[in-house]
Design a protein around this motif. Sequence first.
Motif, short mmCIF file in Angstrom:
data_model
loop_
_atom_site.label_atom_id
_atom_site.label_comp_id
_atom_site.label_asym_id
_atom_site.label_seq_id
_atom_site.Cartn_x
_atom_site.Cartn_y
_atom_site.Cartn_z
N LEU A 28 21.14 -9.76 -1.85
CA LEU A 28 21.85 -8.66 -0.93
C LEU A 28 22.67 -9.54 0.26
CD1 LEU A 28 19.34 -6.01 -0.91
CD2 LEU A 28 21.40 -5.94 -1.69
N THR A 33 26.55 -13.27 5.74
CA THR A 33 26.00 -12.06 6.21
C THR A 33 26.14 -11.92 7.66
OG1 THR A 33 24.63 -11.63 4.26
CG2 THR A 33 24.07 -10.51 6.39
N TYR A 47 25.91 -6.70 7.76
CA TYR A 47 27.39 -6.61 7.04
C TYR A 47 27.60 -7.79 6.17
CZ TYR A 47 27.65 -3.24 10.61
OH TYR A 47 27.60 -2.11 11.44
N LEU A 48 28.40 -7.58 5.10
CA LEU A 48 29.16 -8.51 4.27
C LEU A 48 30.57 -8.23 4.19
CD1 LEU A 48 28.73 -11.08 2.54
CD2 LEU A 48 28.41 -9.35 0.37
N THR A 53 26.15 -3.44 4.43
CA THR A 53 25.28 -3.45 3.20
C THR A 53 24.00 -2.78 3.29
OG1 THR A 53 26.34 -5.87 3.15
CG2 THR A 53 24.56 -5.20 1.62
N LEU A 65 20.04 1.18 1.80
CA LEU A 65 21.34 0.53 1.09
C LEU A 65 22.38 1.30 1.22
CD1 LEU A 65 19.85 -0.72 -2.27
CD2 LEU A 65 19.97 -2.24 0.01
N SER A 68 27.81 -0.43 -0.98
CA SER A 68 27.93 -1.76 -1.53
C SER A 68 26.75 -2.48 -1.62
CB SER A 68 29.01 -2.29 -0.41
OG SER A 68 28.24 -2.39 0.91
N GLY A 69 25.87 -2.41 -0.89
CA GLY A 69 24.48 -3.01 -1.06
C GLY A 69 23.78 -2.53 -2.29
N LEU A 72 25.24 -4.43 -5.16
CA LEU A 72 24.97 -6.01 -5.17
C LEU A 72 23.36 -5.94 -6.02
CD1 LEU A 72 25.68 -7.10 -1.54
CD2 LEU A 72 26.69 -8.00 -3.77
#
Length: 158
Positions: A28, A33, A47-48, A53, A65, A68-69, A72
């Motif tokens: 994750l 990050t 954040y990514l 995230t 989550l 997007s998290g 992943l």
Amino acid sequence: MRPESEPMLKRARMIADLQFGRGCGRALFGEDTTFMLSNTGRLRHLYLDGERTATVRARDGLLTLSASGAKLLYDFLPAPRQRVVVMNDVAPYVARGGTAFAKHVVGVDPDIRAGEEVLVVDEDGRLIATGRAVLSPEEMMELRRGAAVIVRSGQEEE
């Protein structure tokens, strides 16, 4: 990565490993990050590439989550881990952020506990949402009424 952010990354990874299983922290939260802290200086948002995230819940310190998290985590964990499977007929509704009801659940990871963050997938195994389980796996499979997963983020909402 700045040296002062290393403890925050380590903390985020430890939370994810505790909550979702060994290795999930690295899946994750990569080295790139970034973090947003709360007013009290505690870890709040992760954040990514500028996209959120995950968020650390204030009440218990666990992660929620984003879409997007969830993607992943879905890519990292083998099925059926952390998954609730719903009928294909209701998948579009759930993917738009609708609640996943018990009568539509056709499969579930037996290790999920009520209150946990889960991945909602359709019968073909495609990720459609993430949310909070409100029933135990046994209840999800046996009950014909009520919510099974309160969806936080559907994959088609964005």
